[in-house]
Design a protein around this motif. Structure first.
Motif, mmCIF file in Angstrom:
data_model
loop_
_atom_site.group_PDB
_atom_site.id
_atom_site.type_symbol
_atom_site.label_atom_id
_atom_site.label_comp_id
_atom_site.label_asym_id
_atom_site.label_seq_id
_atom_site.Cartn_x
_atom_site.Cartn_y
_atom_site.Cartn_z
ATOM 1 N N LYS B 40 0.827 -1.213 0.000
ATOM 2 C CA LYS B 40 0.000 0.000 0.000
ATOM 3 C C LYS B 40 0.861 1.262 0.000
ATOM 4 N N SER B 41 1.813 1.305 0.924
ATOM 5 C CA SER B 41 2.676 2.495 0.994
ATOM 6 C C SER B 41 3.492 2.629 -0.281
ATOM 7 N N THR B 42 3.930 1.487 -0.786
ATOM 8 C CA THR B 42 4.695 1.517 -2.029
ATOM 9 C C THR B 42 3.861 2.132 -3.147
ATOM 10 N N PRO B 82 2.948 10.961 4.359
ATOM 11 C CA PRO B 82 3.479 9.619 4.097
ATOM 12 C C PRO B 82 3.500 8.714 5.327
ATOM 13 N N GLU B 83 3.810 7.457 5.068
ATOM 14 C CA GLU B 83 3.975 6.498 6.152
ATOM 15 C C GLU B 83 5.090 6.987 7.083
ATOM 16 N N GLY B 84 4.862 6.875 8.386
ATOM 17 C CA GLY B 84 5.871 7.313 9.347
ATOM 18 C C GLY B 84 5.854 8.811 9.587
ATOM 19 N N LEU B 157 -3.102 9.996 1.797
ATOM 20 C CA LEU B 157 -2.880 9.809 3.234
ATOM 21 C C LEU B 157 -2.490 8.368 3.505
ATOM 22 N N ASP B 158 -1.338 8.183 4.159
ATOM 23 C CA ASP B 158 -0.903 6.823 4.485
ATOM 24 C C ASP B 158 -1.109 6.557 5.973
ATOM 25 N N GLU B 159 -2.111 5.754 6.279
ATOM 26 C CA GLU B 159 -2.434 5.346 7.648
ATOM 27 C C GLU B 159 -2.450 6.500 8.647
ATOM 28 N N PRO B 160 -3.334 7.455 8.430
ATOM 29 C CA PRO B 160 -3.384 8.581 9.373
ATOM 30 C C PRO B 160 -3.838 8.161 10.769
HETATM 31 MG MG LIG Z 1 2.540 0.995 4.744
#
Ligand SMILES: [Mg+2]
Ligand SMILES: Nc1ncnc2c1ncn2[C@@H]1O[C@H](COP(=O)(O)OP(=O)(O)OP(=O)(O)O)[C@@H](O)[C@H]1O
Lengths: 305, 235
Positions: B40-42, B82-84, B157-160
């Motif tokens: 997903k993040s990729t 992004p993620e992180g 949005l990556d995993e907010p």
């Molecule tokens: Mg991810």
């Protein structure tokens, strides 16, 4: 006491110069995590540009003066900046992402090339520089008759350095270029995700460092009245030591390190032996690397890859 | 608005995306759910050119962007949280937000800052605190706020909701809906929190091992037994 004061004044002047050069090392390291080994040559080229411009201005009938000094200083900036830009384009950018030693090797190649270029164009002998701003004033006189002298040029060097430092600090802290630059230092990928042109920011960082080193080179040419194509090597190595001592990556650290190295060099020459002053400086480098690799103001390395 | 066709990406020998087809239409909230390591993040990063796609294409507002450098893609009206979170740790909250607006029209800056600080009053209180010293939830708000500062038309949005207390998750999701409804920002949302995400989104996609295996309206996916057993058990 008077003798010490005199040496401290000389050391401070020298230290300001080392600090200006050291900023280029530290900023480039901050943003790409690598040492620009051709940086000392930019300083040397600044000195030679001063010689050439002074000769031209002399031929056109302008005698050396403070105004001429400042004009030469300004006129040298575009030239040394161009060299800084070229170093990044030729020795660093094409090798970004390749193994870590590759750009260092290419930068050393660049450094040798620039030395040889100047040697070829300007000759291998010492070049004299006409005195721009002779004289000074007597700060105090000891009972023994020893006088503490301050040269006008020393005041110019220190004042110019202070002005540049204030300007640089404002640039880094307050402008959008400064923020972009710090963003690239802290997280390059995130900087890209915000639309920052990272390549341009890195190039500007090289240019900024080169402009400062060039100014240092011009001032030193006036200060010592002689330049040589090999000058960049030793000065570069000392400024690099200053950057490491102050904490590589830290701009205030570079300035502080420069001042300390200047003082160490001047005081060592005065009280111990002038022959071993370079050894003294490089011993500092070795000691810092062994006992405090992060330097005085540096942060411990967290995750630079 | 966003058309992804046969998109592939790899990390060395690892194939992370194996031919993704996906659409996001203007005004939608679309969510992408999937297990850890699904890619997903990729996918979000590949849309932005990091890593560069090894095959397939991405079009944004009709324009082919697959080969553009990242910074140019982001200047077209796309922003990512992004993620992180990737908050700049040694810069203040305000500086982080200013950086979000670095490619935006400076004329909008004051209004945009105001809007973000209204959405996240917490950030207003912490304006001069360094990013690295914020709590996880505050960093999340900052990452989203920073992304909004560029006035994106498409927000990635990556995993907010990652690592946030339930109340804060609710608040963040409400904010996402607000941004979408009131300001017409299109949202593409990657989530582990499938239940909330599918309820919020107009449509959803399910990713398994670098491929899209299911897609449909949020409510439909919520009712799907496969989705329920894989991503909603215990939720
Ligand atoms: Mg991810
Ligand atoms: N920088 C990288 N280098 C090598 N492999 C990577 C890299 N980033 C991700 N991968 C691999 O690619 C695959 C997809 O990772 P990705 O981060 O996209 O998953 P994800 O769906 O976002 O997972 P999560 O829900 O845990 O965040 C994983 O197998 C991961 O190990």
């Amino acid at each position: 006491m008077e003798y010490f004061l005199q040496q401290a004044i000389n050391g401070l002047t020298l230290g300001a110069v080392y600090g200006l050069i050291a900023i280029g090392y530290t900023m480039v390291y901050g943003i790409i995590g690598m040492i620009n080994f051709a940086h000392g040559e930019v300083y040397m080229i600044g000195s030679f540009i001063a010689v050439i411009l002074l000769a031209l201005l002399g031929a056109w009938g302008f005698p050396p003066s403070l105004a001429i000094l400042l004009i030469v200083l300004l006129a040298a900036i575009p030239f040394t900046s161009a060299f800084g830009w070229a170093i990044e384009r030729v020795a660093y950018r094409p090798l970004r992402g390749s193994f870590r030693l590759a750009p260092l090797i290419s930068a050393i190649g660049m450094s040798i090339f620039l030395q040889n270029l100047v040697q070829f164009l300007q000759g291998a002998r010492n070049k004299p520089v006409p005195t721009a701003l002779p004289g000074g004033f007597t700060l105090m006189e000891a009972a023994s008759g020893f006088t503490v002298q301050v040269r006008w040029l020393q005041i110019v060097v220190v004042a110019m350095t202070v002005i540049l430092m204030v300007g640089l600090t404002l640039l880094i802290q307050r402008t959008s270029f400064g923020r972009a630059q710090r963003a690239c230092e802290q997280d390059m990928k995130m900087a890209m995700l915000l639309g920052i042109d990272v390549n341009a920011t890195i190039a500007r960082t090289f240019v900024l460092g080169a402009a400062l080193a060039g100014i240092a080179g011009v001032m030193v040419a006036y200060y010592y009245n002689v330049v040589h194509f090999y000058d960049g090597f030793l000065a570069g190595l000392k400024a690099f030591t200053a950057a490491v001592l102050g904490g590589i990556g830290s701009v205030p650290g570079a300035m502080l390190g420069g001042l300390l190295i200047g003082l160490i060099e001047a005081l060592w020459s005065a009280y111990f032996s002038i022959e071993y002053k370079d050894v003294a400086v490089f011993s500092v480098l070795v000691l810092v690397l062994i006992f405090r690799p992060t330097g005085i103001l540096g942060r411990p390395e967290i995750e630079k890859v | 608005m966003l058309e992804v066709r046969g998109l592939q990406a790899r990390y060395g020998a690892i194939e992370a995306l194996r031919g993704i087809d996906l659409d996001v239409k203007a005004g939608e909230i679309v969510t992408l759910i999937g297990a850890n390591g699904a890619g997903k993040s990729t996918l979000l990063m590949t849309l932005c050119g990091q890593p560069r796609a090894s095959g397939g294409s991405v079009r944004f507002e009709g324009r082919e962007i697959t080969r553009l450098p990242t910074f140019e893609i982001m200047r077209l009206g796309i922003a990512q949280s992004p993620e992180g979170r990737r908050v700049f740790p040694r810069m203040t909250v305000l500086e982080n937000l200013k950086l979000g607006a670095i490619v935006a029209d400076p004329a909008h800056y004051a209004a945009d800052l105001d809007r973000v600080l209204t959405l996240f009053p917490r950030l207003a209180e912490r304006r001069d605190q360094r990013g690295g010293t914020l709590s996880g939830g505050e960093q999340q708000m900052l990452a989203i706020g920073r992304a909004l500062m560029s006035r994106p038309r498409l927000l990635l949005l990556d995993e907010p909701s990652l690592g946030l207390a339930p109340l804060l998750v609710k608040q963040i999701f409400a904010t996402v809906r607000e941004i979408n409804e009131n300001e017409g920002v299109t949202v593409f949302l990657v989530e582990q929190n499938a239940f909330h995400a599918l309820r919020l989104a107009h449509r959803g996609y399910v990713m398994v091992n670098g491929r899209i295996t299911l897609s449909g309206p949020g409510s439909e996916l919520l009712a799907n037994p496969e989705v329920r057993s894989a991503y909603l058990e215990g939720a």
